[in-house]
Design a protein around this motif. Structure first.
Motif, mmCIF file in Angstrom:
data_model
loop_
_atom_site.group_PDB
_atom_site.id
_atom_site.type_symbol
_atom_site.label_atom_id
_atom_site.label_comp_id
_atom_site.label_asym_id
_atom_site.label_seq_id
_atom_site.Cartn_x
_atom_site.Cartn_y
_atom_site.Cartn_z
ATOM 1 N N THR A 377 0.815 -1.213 0.000
ATOM 2 C CA THR A 377 0.000 0.000 0.000
ATOM 3 C C THR A 377 0.848 1.262 0.000
ATOM 4 O OG1 THR A 377 -0.135 -0.165 2.411
ATOM 5 C CG2 THR A 377 -1.957 -1.105 1.123
ATOM 6 N N PHE A 378 2.189 1.094 0.027
ATOM 7 C CA PHE A 378 3.073 2.235 -0.174
ATOM 8 C C PHE A 378 3.979 1.920 -1.353
ATOM 9 C CE2 PHE A 378 5.387 -0.667 2.521
ATOM 10 C CZ PHE A 378 6.685 -0.612 2.043
ATOM 11 N N SER A 379 4.480 2.944 -2.001
ATOM 12 C CA SER A 379 5.306 2.756 -3.184
ATOM 13 C C SER A 379 6.708 3.277 -2.949
ATOM 14 C CB SER A 379 4.671 3.486 -4.380
ATOM 15 O OG SER A 379 5.475 3.302 -5.537
ATOM 16 N N GLN A 380 7.661 2.431 -3.125
ATOM 17 C CA GLN A 380 9.073 2.771 -2.974
ATOM 18 C C GLN A 380 9.856 1.873 -3.914
ATOM 19 O OE1 GLN A 380 10.502 2.443 1.046
ATOM 20 N NE2 GLN A 380 12.635 2.845 0.505
ATOM 21 N N LYS A 381 11.056 2.276 -4.279
ATOM 22 C CA LYS A 381 11.887 1.444 -5.140
ATOM 23 C C LYS A 381 11.981 0.031 -4.566
ATOM 24 C CE LYS A 381 16.453 1.433 -7.364
ATOM 25 N NZ LYS A 381 17.752 2.166 -7.484
ATOM 26 N N HIS A 382 11.726 -0.959 -5.387
ATOM 27 C CA HIS A 382 11.757 -2.390 -5.054
ATOM 28 C C HIS A 382 10.548 -2.864 -4.233
ATOM 29 C CE1 HIS A 382 15.718 -2.490 -6.723
ATOM 30 N NE2 HIS A 382 16.272 -1.799 -5.735
ATOM 31 N N SER A 383 9.639 -1.968 -3.872
ATOM 32 C CA SER A 383 8.515 -2.418 -3.040
ATOM 33 C C SER A 383 7.589 -3.370 -3.780
ATOM 34 C CB SER A 383 7.711 -1.208 -2.541
ATOM 35 O OG SER A 383 7.118 -0.510 -3.627
ATOM 36 N N SER A 384 7.621 -3.338 -5.115
ATOM 37 C CA SER A 384 6.726 -4.201 -5.887
ATOM 38 C C SER A 384 7.388 -5.499 -6.349
ATOM 39 C CB SER A 384 6.219 -3.447 -7.118
ATOM 40 O OG SER A 384 7.311 -3.086 -7.962
ATOM 41 N N ASP A 385 8.656 -5.697 -5.960
ATOM 42 C CA ASP A 385 9.372 -6.884 -6.433
ATOM 43 C C ASP A 385 8.630 -8.173 -6.084
ATOM 44 O OD1 ASP A 385 11.226 -5.137 -7.329
ATOM 45 O OD2 ASP A 385 12.856 -5.764 -5.999
ATOM 46 N N ALA A 386 8.024 -8.209 -4.904
ATOM 47 C CA ALA A 386 7.396 -9.431 -4.416
ATOM 48 C C ALA A 386 6.189 -9.852 -5.257
ATOM 49 C CB ALA A 386 6.974 -9.271 -2.962
ATOM 50 N N VAL A 387 5.619 -8.924 -6.007
ATOM 51 C CA VAL A 387 4.425 -9.266 -6.779
ATOM 52 C C VAL A 387 4.702 -9.282 -8.278
ATOM 53 C CG1 VAL A 387 2.780 -8.474 -5.047
ATOM 54 C CG2 VAL A 387 3.673 -6.856 -6.732
ATOM 55 N N PHE A 388 5.979 -9.276 -8.676
ATOM 56 C CA PHE A 388 6.314 -9.309 -10.098
ATOM 57 C C PHE A 388 5.745 -10.551 -10.787
ATOM 58 C CE2 PHE A 388 10.220 -6.313 -10.615
ATOM 59 C CZ PHE A 388 9.354 -5.233 -10.607
ATOM 60 N N ASP A 389 5.866 -11.699 -10.141
ATOM 61 C CA ASP A 389 5.348 -12.922 -10.761
ATOM 62 C C ASP A 389 3.846 -12.809 -10.990
ATOM 63 O OD1 ASP A 389 7.811 -14.156 -10.905
ATOM 64 O OD2 ASP A 389 7.577 -15.264 -9.029
ATOM 65 N N MET A 390 3.152 -12.237 -10.018
ATOM 66 C CA MET A 390 1.699 -12.062 -10.162
ATOM 67 C C MET A 390 1.373 -11.072 -11.271
ATOM 68 S SD MET A 390 -1.100 -11.072 -7.227
ATOM 69 C CE MET A 390 -0.817 -12.609 -6.346
ATOM 70 N N SER A 391 2.098 -9.955 -11.292
ATOM 71 C CA SER A 391 1.864 -8.947 -12.332
ATOM 72 C C SER A 391 2.164 -9.504 -13.717
ATOM 73 C CB SER A 391 2.744 -7.718 -12.066
ATOM 74 O OG SER A 391 2.396 -7.104 -10.842
ATOM 75 N N ASN A 392 3.238 -10.261 -13.818
ATOM 76 C CA ASN A 392 3.589 -10.865 -15.105
ATOM 77 C C ASN A 392 2.548 -11.897 -15.532
ATOM 78 O OD1 ASN A 392 5.890 -9.337 -15.398
ATOM 79 N ND2 ASN A 392 7.226 -10.867 -14.447
ATOM 80 N N PHE A 393 2.043 -12.650 -14.561
ATOM 81 C CA PHE A 393 0.993 -13.624 -14.867
ATOM 82 C C PHE A 393 -0.206 -12.914 -15.484
ATOM 83 C CE2 PHE A 393 -2.714 -16.159 -14.091
ATOM 84 C CZ PHE A 393 -2.297 -17.468 -14.271
ATOM 85 N N ILE A 394 -0.618 -11.821 -14.872
ATOM 86 C CA ILE A 394 -1.772 -11.075 -15.382
ATOM 87 C C ILE A 394 -1.486 -10.534 -16.777
ATOM 88 C CG2 ILE A 394 -3.224 -9.043 -15.004
ATOM 89 C CD1 ILE A 394 -2.674 -9.455 -11.954
ATOM 90 N N ALA A 395 -0.257 -10.052 -16.973
ATOM 91 C CA ALA A 395 0.101 -9.437 -18.258
ATOM 92 C C ALA A 395 -0.025 -10.404 -19.422
ATOM 93 C CB ALA A 395 1.525 -8.886 -18.189
ATOM 94 N N TYR A 396 0.178 -11.679 -19.142
ATOM 95 C CA TYR A 396 0.116 -12.667 -20.226
ATOM 96 C C TYR A 396 -1.121 -13.563 -20.140
ATOM 97 C CZ TYR A 396 4.629 -11.068 -21.695
ATOM 98 O OH TYR A 396 5.648 -10.278 -22.175
ATOM 99 N N SER A 397 -2.077 -13.159 -19.295
ATOM 100 C CA SER A 397 -3.351 -13.882 -19.226
ATOM 101 C C SER A 397 -4.302 -13.305 -20.274
ATOM 102 C CB SER A 397 -3.942 -13.776 -17.816
ATOM 103 O OG SER A 397 -3.160 -14.478 -16.886
ATOM 104 N N ASP A 398 -4.022 -13.618 -21.524
ATOM 105 C CA ASP A 398 -4.836 -13.102 -22.626
ATOM 106 C C ASP A 398 -5.652 -14.202 -23.295
ATOM 107 O OD1 ASP A 398 -2.815 -14.509 -23.813
ATOM 108 O OD2 ASP A 398 -2.006 -12.823 -24.969
ATOM 109 N N GLY A 399 -5.702 -15.362 -22.663
ATOM 110 C CA GLY A 399 -6.452 -16.478 -23.217
ATOM 111 C C GLY A 399 -5.679 -17.303 -24.219
ATOM 112 N N LYS A 400 -4.486 -16.836 -24.591
ATOM 113 C CA LYS A 400 -3.684 -17.539 -25.591
ATOM 114 C C LYS A 400 -2.594 -18.400 -24.966
ATOM 115 C CE LYS A 400 -4.310 -13.668 -28.798
ATOM 116 N NZ LYS A 400 -3.611 -12.609 -29.587
ATOM 117 N N ASN A 401 -2.352 -18.216 -23.667
ATOM 118 C CA ASN A 401 -1.247 -18.909 -22.996
ATOM 119 C C ASN A 401 -1.750 -19.780 -21.859
ATOM 120 O OD1 ASN A 401 0.898 -17.465 -24.450
ATOM 121 N ND2 ASN A 401 0.197 -15.670 -23.292
ATOM 122 N N ASP A 402 -1.255 -21.007 -21.816
ATOM 123 C CA ASP A 402 -1.519 -21.836 -20.647
ATOM 124 C C ASP A 402 -0.420 -21.598 -19.612
ATOM 125 O OD1 ASP A 402 0.690 -23.321 -21.464
ATOM 126 O OD2 ASP A 402 -0.459 -25.083 -22.040
#
Length: 438
Positions: A377-402
């Motif tokens: 809930t706060f933003s600082q350099k590297h604060s989002s590192d822990a959710v990169f895998d989740m963010s990347n998962f969403i980015a490629y959830s376009d129905g074309k990738n398993d």
């Protein structure tokens, strides 16, 4: 390491058995495997037989072979070789012989491995009638001139070729297929490791709390066994209609490396699954061989017109390790840790397959993860590192990738992604589909 130790114990039990394409050695091996499965409260292997002489595609099921004794003795009655000392001493499927002969004549029937003078080679003559003995090249060179008595008490007769099959049903009829062979005598990695792994996998999948797919395991003689299995009672048609992916298991007991043999065009779901799993299991240090380097039953499963999605899985690949098809392929080169590594890889493949779907986001642009407690809930350099895998998962959830596609793109193992997928699905961010969607 529990599975590795259990598989190693089973491997040691089947190692001494004198197995060949047909005969009681195959049956005895299946009985021991079933005793193991019964002890572990797992589904048993159904034992089936195909009569000698039955036509199976371009081949014919061979006669059954039985041998009681085989040895060479000198004029003083000293036994130079004896199959009771090592069951590789006899050329497999040798016809009977009981003759005295000079050394020069005997040597025409002795087979050695000249580039490995200390080992006994494994030699077969399944489809041409002959007789012979195998010994180390150094022992052959040490034979003295004189007369020798060659004795092989064997019999070829119309019998049956035996194979086994275990099926663990799932929620759907679509199948994950495993094949291994039970037709070689005492060679630990080449022969005994595959059936030991397959039996442990039967145990594993039968204990899954929920099975999406049906799992089929076949224990067959190599080459003629897979050909006969595919030809017999319409099984090829069944597998072409039901098989999602398949794995041929052989040489899985050492701890030197990991290997896969691709399908003919390396474009099947099985190729994608195994290459992905091994990439993360070994941190990229595994051997990937094209179909041009095939050598086991993937030859039959991927043949033109058969075209089943079956990849080969090994630790050190057949033909590539020096002990292969010799007496040096003994209990010294297999170990519980090697078997455990093979089990862990296939277990990871099974779990990935069970969790695999195509995912499609339900939200335009980035979803706000923070309000769902999924982002700092706060933003600082590297604060989002822990959710990169989740963010990347969403980015490629376009129905074309398993899951395996997303894993290959993002660099996160499938075992991490299916946990992420469950969270995102629960939060209504993505939806899963059984097949590709636009």
């Amino acid at each position: 390491m529990e599975e590795g130790r259990r598989m190693y114990g089973l491997l040691k039990k089947i190692f001494p058995i004198y197995r060949h394409l047909t005969g009681n050695g195959v049956r005895q091996t299946l009985f021991i495997l079933n005793a193991f499965l019964k002890k572990e409260c797992a589904p048993l292997i159904s034992i089936k037989e195909i009569p000698s002489g039955e036509s199976v595609f371009d081949w014919t099921v061979p006669k059954e072979w039985r041998i009681e004794e085989g040895y060479i003795e000198d004029e003083k009655g000293n036994r130079i070789v004896d199959m009771r000392d090592n069951n590789l001493h006899i050329v497999a499927y040798s016809v009977p012989v009981d003759e005295w002969m000079e050394l020069s004549s005997l040597k025409e029937h002795i087979y050695t491995q000249k580039d490995q003078p200390h080992v006994i080679p494994y030699v077969t003559s399944y489809y041409s009638e002959r007789w012979g003995f195998c010994m180390s090249d150094e022992k052959k060179d040490a034979l003295l001139e004189g007369r020798y008595h060659a004795v092989i008490k064997s019999e070829l007769f119309d019998g049956c070729m035996t194979y086994g099959e275990a099926v663990v049903p799932g929620e759907c009829e679509e199948e994950v297929f495993f094949s291994t062979y039970i037709c070689h005598p005492s060679m630990a990695n080449n022969e005994c490791s595959g059936p030991a792994l397959a039996a442990e996998l039967v145990r594993f999948v039968s204990r899954l709390a929920k099975r999406r797919y049906t799992y089929r395991f076949v224990f067959i003689p190599e080459t003629i066994g897979s050909i006969a299995y595919l030809a017999h009672k319409g099984w090829l048609s069944h597998l072409k209609g039901k098989m999602k992916c398949g794995f041929n298991l052989t040489c899985v007991g050492d701890d030197r490396s990991y290997s896969m043999v691709e399908t003919r065009y390396a474009d099947t779901f099985a190729d994608k699954v195994l290459s992905n799993v091994l990439k993360y299991q070994t941190k990229g240090c595994y051997n990937r061989y094209s179909f041009l380097e095939r050598g086991s039953d993937e030859r039959q499963y991927c043949a033109p017109g058969v075209d089943l999605p079956v990849v080969g899985f090994s630790r050190s690949l057949f033909h590539k390790y020096p002990e292969y098809h010799t007496s040096a392929d003994n209990l010294d080169i297999v170990c519980p840790s090697g078997l455990q590594g093979a089990f862990d890889a296939i277990k990871e493949a099974i779990c990935g397959i069970e969790h695999n779907y195509y995912y499609k986001t339900k939200i335009l642009c980035e979803p706000q993860l923070g309000k769902r407690g999924l982002y700092p809930t706060f933003s600082q350099k590297h604060s989002s590192d822990a959710v990169f895998d989740m963010s990347n998962f969403i980015a490629y959830s376009d129905g074309k990738n398993d899951l395996f596609d997303i894993s290959n793109i993002t660099g996160a193992p499938v075992s991490v992604l299916y946990g992420i997928a469950e969270i995102l699905e629960k939060e209504g961010i993505v939806e899963k589909h059984a097949s590709r969607c636009e």
